[in-house]
Structures are given as C-alpha cells and as structure tokens.
Scaffold this motif. Structure first.
Motif, PDB file in Angstrom:
ATOM      1  N   PHE A  52       0.840  -1.089   0.284  1.00 20.88           N
ATOM      2  CA  PHE A  52       0.055   0.121  -0.174  1.00 20.88           C
ATOM      3  C   PHE A  52       0.829   0.834   0.247  1.00 20.88           C
ATOM      4  CE2 PHE A  52      -3.282  -3.126   1.566  1.00 20.88           C
ATOM      5  CZ  PHE A  52      -4.318  -2.901   0.829  1.00 20.88           C
ATOM      6  N   THR A  53       1.823   0.922  -0.218  1.00 20.97           N
ATOM      7  CA  THR A  53       2.619   3.045  -0.568  1.00 20.97           C
ATOM      8  C   THR A  53       2.416   3.307  -1.825  1.00 20.97           C
ATOM      9  OG1 THR A  53       4.820   0.603  -1.597  1.00 20.97           O
ATOM     10  CG2 THR A  53       4.614   1.563   0.931  1.00 20.97           C
ATOM     11  N   GLU A  54       1.700   2.486  -2.667  1.00 20.84           N
ATOM     12  CA  GLU A  54       1.021   3.483  -3.474  1.00 20.84           C
ATOM     13  C   GLU A  54       0.344   4.074  -2.513  1.00 20.84           C
ATOM     14  OE1 GLU A  54      -1.688   0.329  -5.845  1.00 20.84           O
ATOM     15  OE2 GLU A  54       0.551  -0.374  -4.878  1.00 20.84           O
ATOM     16  N   VAL A  55      -0.452   4.571  -2.053  1.00 24.67           N
ATOM     17  CA  VAL A  55      -1.735   5.474  -1.155  1.00 24.67           C
ATOM     18  C   VAL A  55      -0.902   6.046  -0.429  1.00 24.67           C
ATOM     19  CG1 VAL A  55      -3.030   4.283  -2.653  1.00 24.67           C
ATOM     20  CG2 VAL A  55      -2.329   3.114  -0.186  1.00 24.67           C
ATOM     21  N   LEU A  56      -0.178   5.885   0.704  1.00 28.85           N
ATOM     22  CA  LEU A  56       0.608   5.562   1.808  1.00 28.85           C
ATOM     23  C   LEU A  56       1.999   5.958   2.136  1.00 28.85           C
ATOM     24  CD1 LEU A  56      -2.376   3.838   4.289  1.00 28.85           C
ATOM     25  CD2 LEU A  56      -1.953   5.418   3.875  1.00 28.85           C
ATOM     26  N   GLU A  57       2.517   6.710   2.630  1.00 27.75           N
ATOM     27  CA  GLU A  57       3.927   6.675   3.195  1.00 27.75           C
ATOM     28  C   GLU A  57       4.153   5.539   4.632  1.00 27.75           C
ATOM     29  OE1 GLU A  57       5.972   8.940   2.129  1.00 27.75           O
ATOM     30  OE2 GLU A  57       4.794  10.006   0.190  1.00 27.75           O
ATOM     31  N   ALA A  58       5.298   5.233   3.861  1.00 28.68           N
ATOM     32  CA  ALA A  58       5.302   3.945   4.684  1.00 28.68           C
ATOM     33  C   ALA A  58       5.242   4.187   6.656  1.00 28.68           C
ATOM     34  CB  ALA A  58       7.079   3.533   4.815  1.00 28.68           C
ATOM     35  N   GLU A  59       5.829   5.129   7.396  1.00 25.37           N
ATOM     36  CA  GLU A  59       5.033   5.273   8.558  1.00 25.37           C
ATOM     37  C   GLU A  59       4.317   5.554   8.611  1.00 25.37           C
ATOM     38  OE1 GLU A  59       6.857   8.374  11.996  1.00 25.37           O
ATOM     39  OE2 GLU A  59       7.870   8.717  10.151  1.00 25.37           O
ATOM     40  N   GLU A  60       3.826   6.384   7.759  1.00 23.17           N
ATOM     41  CA  GLU A  60       1.627   6.192   8.233  1.00 23.17           C
ATOM     42  C   GLU A  60       0.963   4.638   8.071  1.00 23.17           C
ATOM     43  OE1 GLU A  60      -1.686   7.967   9.603  1.00 23.17           O
ATOM     44  OE2 GLU A  60       0.443   8.354  10.152  1.00 23.17           O
ATOM     45  N   LEU A  61       1.801   3.966   6.797  1.00 21.97           N
ATOM     46  CA  LEU A  61       1.075   2.772   6.579  1.00 21.97           C
ATOM     47  C   LEU A  61       1.287   1.937   7.964  1.00 21.97           C
ATOM     48  CD1 LEU A  61      -0.288   0.602   4.776  1.00 21.97           C
ATOM     49  CD2 LEU A  61       2.310   0.600   3.397  1.00 21.97           C
ATOM     50  N   ASP A  62       2.148   1.670   8.048  1.00 16.98           N
ATOM     51  CA  ASP A  62       2.522   1.382   9.644  1.00 16.98           C
ATOM     52  C   ASP A  62       1.505   1.199  11.111  1.00 16.98           C
ATOM     53  OD1 ASP A  62       4.650  -0.588  11.193  1.00 16.98           O
ATOM     54  OD2 ASP A  62       4.962   0.537  12.808  1.00 16.98           O
ATOM     55  N   ARG A  63       1.881   2.236  10.790  1.00 15.04           N
ATOM     56  CA  ARG A  63       0.909   3.056  12.105  1.00 15.04           C
ATOM     57  C   ARG A  63      -0.793   2.260  11.792  1.00 15.04           C
ATOM     58  NH1 ARG A  63       3.176   7.898  12.152  1.00 15.04           N
ATOM     59  NH2 ARG A  63       2.166   9.547  11.034  1.00 15.04           N
ATOM     60  N   ARG A  64      -1.065   2.308  10.567  1.00 12.21           N
ATOM     61  CA  ARG A  64      -2.378   1.897  10.358  1.00 12.21           C
ATOM     62  C   ARG A  64      -2.519   0.554  10.648  1.00 12.21           C
ATOM     63  NH1 ARG A  64      -5.109   5.927   6.323  1.00 12.21           N
ATOM     64  NH2 ARG A  64      -4.090   8.520   7.259  1.00 12.21           N
ATOM     65  N   TRP A  65      -2.032  -0.185  10.032  1.00  7.27           N
ATOM     66  CA  TRP A  65      -1.991  -1.643  10.118  1.00  7.27           C
ATOM     67  C   TRP A  65      -1.365  -2.000  11.257  1.00  7.27           C
ATOM     68  CZ3 TRP A  65      -1.655  -5.914   8.272  1.00  7.27           C
ATOM     69  CH2 TRP A  65      -1.315  -7.022   8.211  1.00  7.27           C
ATOM     70  N   ARG A  66      -0.863  -1.512  12.590  1.00  9.60           N
ATOM     71  CA  ARG A  66      -1.005  -2.026  13.416  1.00  9.60           C
ATOM     72  C   ARG A  66      -2.158  -1.824  14.234  1.00  9.60           C
ATOM     73  NH1 ARG A  66       3.797  -3.211  15.090  1.00  9.60           N
ATOM     74  NH2 ARG A  66       5.612  -3.094  14.232  1.00  9.60           N
ATOM     75  N   ARG A  67      -3.057  -0.725  14.250  1.00 15.03           N
ATOM     76  CA  ARG A  67      -4.282  -0.193  14.130  1.00 15.03           C
ATOM     77  C   ARG A  67      -5.248  -1.350  13.483  1.00 15.03           C
ATOM     78  NH1 ARG A  67      -6.834   5.545  14.292  1.00 15.03           N
ATOM     79  NH2 ARG A  67      -8.581   3.651  15.410  1.00 15.03           N
ATOM     80  N   PHE A  68      -5.599  -1.750  13.084  1.00 20.14           N
ATOM     81  CA  PHE A  68      -5.608  -2.875  12.365  1.00 20.14           C
ATOM     82  C   PHE A  68      -6.482  -3.857  12.737  1.00 20.14           C
ATOM     83  CE2 PHE A  68      -6.559  -6.098   8.789  1.00 20.14           C
ATOM     84  CZ  PHE A  68      -7.949  -5.613   8.668  1.00 20.14           C
ATOM     85  N   LEU A  69      -4.806  -4.380  13.001  1.00 19.13           N
ATOM     86  CA  LEU A  69      -4.401  -6.042  13.811  1.00 19.13           C
ATOM     87  C   LEU A  69      -5.302  -6.284  15.287  1.00 19.13           C
ATOM     88  CD1 LEU A  69      -0.548  -5.897  12.825  1.00 19.13           C
ATOM     89  CD2 LEU A  69      -2.495  -7.694  11.812  1.00 19.13           C
ATOM     90  N   ALA A  70      -5.008  -5.052  15.645  1.00 17.00           N
ATOM     91  CA  ALA A  70      -5.621  -4.912  17.190  1.00 17.00           C
ATOM     92  C   ALA A  70      -8.108  -4.651  16.994  1.00 17.00           C
ATOM     93  CB  ALA A  70      -5.379  -3.315  17.948  1.00 17.00           C
ATOM     94  N   ALA A  71      -7.865  -3.791  15.173  1.00 22.56           N
ATOM     95  CA  ALA A  71      -9.137  -4.325  15.404  1.00 22.56           C
ATOM     96  C   ALA A  71     -10.262  -5.285  15.093  1.00 22.56           C
ATOM     97  CB  ALA A  71      -9.803  -3.269  14.047  1.00 22.56           C
ATOM     98  N   PRO A  72     -11.189  -5.311  15.981  1.00 17.57           N
ATOM     99  CA  PRO A  72     -12.319  -6.521  15.006  1.00 17.57           C
ATOM    100  C   PRO A  72     -12.558  -6.805  13.824  1.00 17.57           C
ATOM    101  CG  PRO A  72     -13.150  -5.239  16.746  1.00 17.57           C
ATOM    102  CD  PRO A  72     -12.282  -4.367  15.943  1.00 17.57           C
ATOM    103  N   GLU A  73     -12.230  -5.804  12.628  1.00 15.34           N
ATOM    104  CA  GLU A  73     -12.312  -6.190  11.508  1.00 15.34           C
ATOM    105  C   GLU A  73     -10.884  -7.599  10.846  1.00 15.34           C
ATOM    106  OE1 GLU A  73     -14.180  -2.585  11.992  1.00 15.34           O
ATOM    107  OE2 GLU A  73     -12.325  -3.554  12.573  1.00 15.34           O
TER     108      GLU A  73
END
Length: 217
Positions: A52-73
């Motif tokens: 997903f680096t085509e739509v997000l910078e690496a640092e922001e992608l990492d933050r969102r990825w970690r938040r997603f892993l903790a989410a019910p989805e």
C-alpha cells in the motif's frame, strides 16, 4: 482439467497461503481504512505492490497496519472461497496453512479460520515479513520440514516472492501463483528483482491460475 486432476487424484500434501488465497485481507483492510480514515478506495482495491505504499507513506502505513491488527475486523476477514467448498476439495489430502500474518496476532487468525469453518491439519507462521523483530522461517523452509517425500505436494500463494522461494528450494513441490490484477503488467521488487515483470519472465514452474480455487472441480 489439470487442476481438478491434481486435487482429486493421489493423496497430496497441500500448502496454502491464507491472505489473498483463502481470506480476503485487502477487502478487510481497505474497508477498515475507508471507515476510519475516509480513504475513498474502491472496495475491491488491490495494492499493486502488496504494501500500500502507492497510497500511503511507509510510516503512516505502519501505524494504520498496527491499528488494524488490533481491530475486530482483523479477525473477521471474508473467505475468497466458500469454506465448505474448500473442505470438500481437499478432504482427501493433508492441508497445511502457511501465513506471514504477524505472530503476536495469530490468535485472531485462528479465530477467523475457526469461525469460518476451514478444515486443515496445521497452521504455520512463515514468510519474509519481519514484524516486531520476529524473523520467521521462510515458506520454503517450513514446507521442507513438513514434506513427506513419498507424497506429491502443491503450494499456492499470491506473492511471487514466496512462489520463487518454494520453487527454488523445494524442487519436488508444484507451485501455483494465484493471479492478481496488475501482476500481469508490472511487479517491482522482491526476489524477482527490481524490474518490470511480465508473464514471460516467470519461470515455467510457476503457473498462473486465474481465481485458482474457484476453478478447481
């Protein structure tokens, strides 16, 4: 067809990737980002570079990825093949699931697979992704440890890096690469080199099967 003969014939060891093969990771992640960050991405969006680096910078992608892993989805991904269909196709074979889903969150993956009803013999954390300094074995290393030489084997993944890894290091395993949109025209990086990838560049041992499991009878 050939795929049907492979699945329904002699007892085999079957090694399946999960994200992009059995579970629709991208649909879950994109839907979560659209809900929480108003990304406006199409529901069926597929990242051409897998990260997903085509739509997000690496640092922001990492933050969102970690938040997603903790989410019910993260524990509610939808199947790419109906579990009852999958179970019927592989019931006469030994099934091992090989996934690079982060090890600290593997309980969520187990919950997801159990709730959907997928049948399999074992689940293994392996691949090239390093998460929180946890360096897993490669999929080829894991498959080699599980191999029983007297039985034919098949490996299915949607990432060329993993397919190349198994193709080069597990010579007695047939390798199928599940087709993704965009892969036919371009793929940059990884073990195939930082260059444009066309179908003719793929070694003959790596087979492209559009919507692979849906076509197995």
């Amino acid at each position: 067809d050939g795929a049907a003969g492979t699945i329904s014939g002699t007892r085999m060891q079957l090694f399946f990737d999960i994200d992009g093969v059995l579970l629709n990771f991208e649909h879950a992640f994109v839907g979560w980002m659209n809900t929480h960050y108003a990304m406006g991405l199409p529901p069926d969006y597929e990242a051409s570079d897998w990260d997903f680096t085509e739509v997000l910078e690496a640092e922001e992608l990492d933050r969102r990825w970690r938040r997603f892993l903790a989410a019910p989805e993260a524990a509610r991904m939808q199947p790419l093949i109906a579990p009852e269909r999958f179970n019927a196709l592989v019931r006469d074979h030994q099934v091992h699931l090989v996934t690079n889903f982060p090890l600290p969150h593997m309980e969520r993956r187990l919950e997801n697979l159990t709730n959907l009803g997928f049948a399999y013999e074992s689940l293994h954390h392996c691949g090239f992704l390093v998460f929180d300094d946890i360096v897993p074995k490669t999929k080829a290393q894991t498959i080699a440890e599980l191999r029983r030489g007297h039985e034919p084997a098949l490996f299915v993944d949607d990432h060329p890096d993993n397919c190349m890894d198994v193709l080069q290091n597990c010579r007695d395993v047939e390798v199928w690469l599940r087709r993704r949109r965009g892969l036919d025209s371009s793929y940059r990086g990884g073990r195939l080199g930082r260059r444009r990838l066309l179908l003719r560049d793929v070694p003959i041992g790596v087979k492209f099967h559009p919507q692979l499991l849906c076509h197995v009878r």
